[in-house]
Design a protein around this motif. Structure first.
Motif, PDB file in Angstrom:
ATOM      1  N   ALA A 193       2.215 -11.686 -10.815  1.00 44.12           N
ATOM      2  CA  ALA A 193       2.295 -10.718  -9.708  1.00 44.12           C
ATOM      3  C   ALA A 193       0.800 -10.214  -9.585  1.00 44.12           C
ATOM      4  O   ALA A 193       0.422  -9.718  -8.305  1.00 44.12           O
ATOM      5  N   VAL A 194      -0.220 -10.229 -10.567  1.00 42.37           N
ATOM      6  CA  VAL A 194      -1.554  -9.794 -10.357  1.00 42.37           C
ATOM      7  C   VAL A 194      -2.255 -10.527  -8.966  1.00 42.37           C
ATOM      8  O   VAL A 194      -2.927 -10.239  -8.255  1.00 42.37           O
ATOM      9  N   GLU A 195      -1.832 -12.126  -9.162  1.00 44.45           N
ATOM     10  CA  GLU A 195      -2.435 -13.119  -8.156  1.00 44.45           C
ATOM     11  C   GLU A 195      -1.484 -12.745  -6.940  1.00 44.45           C
ATOM     12  O   GLU A 195      -2.331 -12.869  -5.749  1.00 44.45           O
ATOM     13  N   THR A 196      -0.467 -12.405  -6.769  1.00 45.88           N
ATOM     14  CA  THR A 196       0.080 -11.742  -5.465  1.00 45.88           C
ATOM     15  C   THR A 196      -0.436 -10.634  -5.020  1.00 45.88           C
ATOM     16  O   THR A 196      -0.843 -10.743  -3.675  1.00 45.88           O
ATOM     17  N   TYR A 197      -0.682  -9.721  -5.663  1.00 45.97           N
ATOM     18  CA  TYR A 197      -1.414  -8.490  -5.108  1.00 45.97           C
ATOM     19  C   TYR A 197      -2.939  -8.879  -4.713  1.00 45.97           C
ATOM     20  O   TYR A 197      -3.349  -8.207  -3.675  1.00 45.97           O
ATOM     21  N   LEU A 198      -3.489  -9.650  -5.364  1.00 44.43           N
ATOM     22  CA  LEU A 198      -4.965  -9.972  -5.062  1.00 44.43           C
ATOM     23  C   LEU A 198      -4.830 -10.793  -3.630  1.00 44.43           C
ATOM     24  O   LEU A 198      -5.862 -10.660  -2.916  1.00 44.43           O
ATOM     25  N   LYS A 199      -3.760 -11.663  -3.472  1.00 39.22           N
ATOM     26  CA  LYS A 199      -3.726 -12.199  -1.996  1.00 39.22           C
ATOM     27  C   LYS A 199      -3.289 -11.229  -1.052  1.00 39.22           C
ATOM     28  O   LYS A 199      -3.819 -11.303   0.218  1.00 39.22           O
ATOM     29  N   ALA A 200      -2.605 -10.257  -1.435  1.00 37.41           N
ATOM     30  CA  ALA A 200      -2.140  -9.171  -0.490  1.00 37.41           C
ATOM     31  C   ALA A 200      -2.985  -8.201   0.124  1.00 37.41           C
ATOM     32  O   ALA A 200      -3.029  -7.803   1.225  1.00 37.41           O
ATOM     33  N   LEU A 201      -3.862  -7.713  -0.874  1.00 34.97           N
ATOM     34  CA  LEU A 201      -5.000  -6.785  -0.536  1.00 34.97           C
ATOM     35  C   LEU A 201      -5.558  -6.810   0.876  1.00 34.97           C
ATOM     36  O   LEU A 201      -5.816  -5.925   1.494  1.00 34.97           O
ATOM     37  N   PRO A 202      -6.214  -8.040   1.110  1.00 30.60           N
ATOM     38  CA  PRO A 202      -6.889  -8.056   2.237  1.00 30.60           C
ATOM     39  C   PRO A 202      -6.051  -8.064   3.550  1.00 30.60           C
ATOM     40  O   PRO A 202      -6.704  -8.085   4.664  1.00 30.60           O
ATOM     41  N   GLN A 203      -4.789  -8.158   3.194  1.00 28.22           N
ATOM     42  CA  GLN A 203      -3.939  -8.226   4.343  1.00 28.22           C
ATOM     43  C   GLN A 203      -3.704  -6.876   4.977  1.00 28.22           C
ATOM     44  O   GLN A 203      -3.255  -6.615   5.961  1.00 28.22           O
ATOM     45  N   PHE A 204      -4.127  -5.872   4.515  1.00 29.05           N
ATOM     46  CA  PHE A 204      -3.785  -4.548   4.824  1.00 29.05           C
ATOM     47  C   PHE A 204      -5.035  -3.847   5.242  1.00 29.05           C
ATOM     48  O   PHE A 204      -5.240  -2.626   4.920  1.00 29.05           O
ATOM     49  N   PRO A 205      -6.058  -4.232   6.259  1.00 33.16           N
ATOM     50  CA  PRO A 205      -7.081  -3.853   6.673  1.00 33.16           C
ATOM     51  C   PRO A 205      -6.881  -2.318   7.497  1.00 33.16           C
ATOM     52  O   PRO A 205      -7.490  -1.435   7.420  1.00 33.16           O
ATOM     53  N   GLY A 206      -5.634  -2.359   8.127  1.00 38.75           N
ATOM     54  CA  GLY A 206      -5.167  -1.551   8.979  1.00 38.75           C
ATOM     55  C   GLY A 206      -4.500  -0.328   8.366  1.00 38.75           C
ATOM     56  O   GLY A 206      -4.112   0.758   9.018  1.00 38.75           O
ATOM     57  N   TYR A 207      -4.300  -0.495   7.094  1.00 32.12           N
ATOM     58  CA  TYR A 207      -3.496   0.435   6.416  1.00 32.12           C
ATOM     59  C   TYR A 207      -4.383   0.862   4.945  1.00 32.12           C
ATOM     60  O   TYR A 207      -4.011   0.341   3.912  1.00 32.12           O
ATOM     61  N   PRO A 208      -5.344   1.645   5.173  1.00 27.43           N
ATOM     62  CA  PRO A 208      -6.014   2.092   3.971  1.00 27.43           C
ATOM     63  C   PRO A 208      -5.227   2.639   2.796  1.00 27.43           C
ATOM     64  O   PRO A 208      -5.312   2.382   1.585  1.00 27.43           O
ATOM     65  N   ASP A 209      -4.153   3.446   3.055  1.00 28.38           N
ATOM     66  CA  ASP A 209      -3.413   3.837   2.043  1.00 28.38           C
ATOM     67  C   ASP A 209      -2.659   2.809   1.365  1.00 28.38           C
ATOM     68  O   ASP A 209      -2.317   3.065  -0.008  1.00 28.38           O
ATOM     69  N   LEU A 210      -2.133   2.006   2.205  1.00 29.46           N
ATOM     70  CA  LEU A 210      -1.139   0.957   1.670  1.00 29.46           C
ATOM     71  C   LEU A 210      -2.070   0.022   0.544  1.00 29.46           C
ATOM     72  O   LEU A 210      -1.778  -0.324  -0.243  1.00 29.46           O
ATOM     73  N   ALA A 211      -3.277  -0.342   1.216  1.00 29.27           N
ATOM     74  CA  ALA A 211      -4.285  -1.067   0.311  1.00 29.27           C
ATOM     75  C   ALA A 211      -4.599  -0.415  -0.977  1.00 29.27           C
ATOM     76  O   ALA A 211      -4.585  -0.947  -2.254  1.00 29.27           O
ATOM     77  N   ASN A 212      -4.678   0.985  -0.710  1.00 28.56           N
ATOM     78  CA  ASN A 212      -4.948   1.812  -2.000  1.00 28.56           C
ATOM     79  C   ASN A 212      -3.784   1.654  -3.137  1.00 28.56           C
ATOM     80  O   ASN A 212      -3.853   1.538  -4.222  1.00 28.56           O
ATOM     81  N   ALA A 213      -2.594   2.089  -2.283  1.00 24.96           N
ATOM     82  CA  ALA A 213      -1.230   1.868  -3.418  1.00 24.96           C
ATOM     83  C   ALA A 213      -1.231   0.339  -3.897  1.00 24.96           C
ATOM     84  O   ALA A 213      -0.989   0.382  -4.963  1.00 24.96           O
ATOM     85  N   ALA A 214      -1.537  -0.618  -3.111  1.00 24.27           N
ATOM     86  CA  ALA A 214      -1.359  -1.962  -3.577  1.00 24.27           C
ATOM     87  C   ALA A 214      -2.471  -2.241  -4.733  1.00 24.27           C
ATOM     88  O   ALA A 214      -2.175  -2.866  -5.862  1.00 24.27           O
ATOM     89  N   ALA A 215      -3.708  -1.620  -4.685  1.00 19.37           N
ATOM     90  CA  ALA A 215      -4.652  -1.680  -5.699  1.00 19.37           C
ATOM     91  C   ALA A 215      -4.241  -1.086  -6.727  1.00 19.37           C
ATOM     92  O   ALA A 215      -4.585  -1.763  -7.910  1.00 19.37           O
ATOM     93  N   THR A 216      -3.548  -0.004  -6.769  1.00 21.67           N
ATOM     94  CA  THR A 216      -3.213   0.891  -7.966  1.00 21.67           C
ATOM     95  C   THR A 216      -1.990   0.049  -8.668  1.00 21.67           C
ATOM     96  O   THR A 216      -2.256  -0.147  -9.887  1.00 21.67           O
ATOM     97  N   ILE A 217      -1.302  -0.663  -7.793  1.00 18.64           N
ATOM     98  CA  ILE A 217      -0.120  -1.502  -8.600  1.00 18.64           C
ATOM     99  C   ILE A 217      -0.759  -2.681  -9.335  1.00 18.64           C
ATOM    100  O   ILE A 217      -0.309  -2.900 -10.053  1.00 18.64           O
ATOM    101  N   LEU A 218      -1.735  -3.276  -8.595  1.00 15.45           N
ATOM    102  CA  LEU A 218      -2.484  -4.356  -9.224  1.00 15.45           C
ATOM    103  C   LEU A 218      -3.165  -4.086 -10.226  1.00 15.45           C
ATOM    104  O   LEU A 218      -3.036  -4.921 -11.477  1.00 15.45           O
ATOM    105  N   GLY A 219      -3.659  -2.703 -10.494  1.00 13.39           N
ATOM    106  CA  GLY A 219      -4.088  -2.158 -11.801  1.00 13.39           C
ATOM    107  C   GLY A 219      -3.117  -2.209 -12.705  1.00 13.39           C
ATOM    108  O   GLY A 219      -3.186  -2.642 -14.146  1.00 13.39           O
ATOM    109  N   ASP A 220      -2.005  -1.697 -12.300  1.00 17.81           N
ATOM    110  CA  ASP A 220      -0.715  -1.606 -13.322  1.00 17.81           C
ATOM    111  C   ASP A 220      -0.478  -3.136 -13.894  1.00 17.81           C
ATOM    112  O   ASP A 220      -0.083  -3.348 -15.142  1.00 17.81           O
ATOM    113  N   GLU A 221      -0.353  -4.063 -12.978  1.00 23.68           N
ATOM    114  CA  GLU A 221       0.189  -5.444 -13.327  1.00 23.68           C
ATOM    115  C   GLU A 221      -0.967  -5.996 -14.183  1.00 23.68           C
ATOM    116  O   GLU A 221      -0.420  -6.686 -15.061  1.00 23.68           O
TER     117      GLU A 221
END
Length: 159
Positions: free
Chosen positions: A112-140
């Protein structure tokens, strides 16, 4: 944070971008659904001690929250959230004790950590979604570190 804020801007406004965003969100959602199933499976094995069972319940609740957030984001983009697999085949026949269940959970958390690391750069147009993904990455990452430490391994995974 509101899902409407997270999905209010599409990268370029093109349908192809939205499709790619939905696919990325569904990929992360699939990882969350697998972890929800894994922690439920871990409880069903009856191999976990009481304290570990409580930890598994807590982590499962975290993953349920993540899955709800991701499902809502997919819907806001006009997509259909992926559904849980009917059977994840966690290899019950190979699990003989609590350590085996913890190893399974730690491996899935690392994925899951690896999945979120790959997903984060995919959200440049969604800063709030990128922040949420980064928070979830931290949880994982925290889940993985705690599980690895419980296994007597270094908390930080080194490739």
């Amino acid at each position: 944070m509101a899902i409407a804020q997270m999905t209010s801007r599409c990268r370029s406004g093109l349908p192809d971008d939205r499709t790619a965003d939905i696919q990325t969100l569904n990929h992360t959602l699939a990882a969350e659904l697998q972890l929800i199933a894994a922690y439920g499976f871990g409880e069903q094995t009856r191999l976990l001690h009481a304290a570990t069972r409580e930890l598994a319940r807590s982590y499962r609740a975290h993953h349920e929250q993540h899955a709800d957030l991701l499902s809502d984001a997919v819907r806001k983009l006009g997509g259909t959230p992926v559904q849980p697999e009917p059977d994840y085949h966690f290899g019950a026949e190979e699990l003989s004790d609590e350590q085996d269940v913890l190893k399974l959970a730690a491996r899935l958390e690392q994925c899951a950590v690896e999945t979120y690391l790959k997903a984060l750069p995919q959200f440049p147009g969604y800063p709030d979604l990128a922040n949420a993904a980064a928070t979830i990455l931290g949880d994982e990452a925290m889940h993985c570190a705690v599980l690895r430490q419980a296994l007597g391994e270094a908390p930080v995974f080194m490739a």
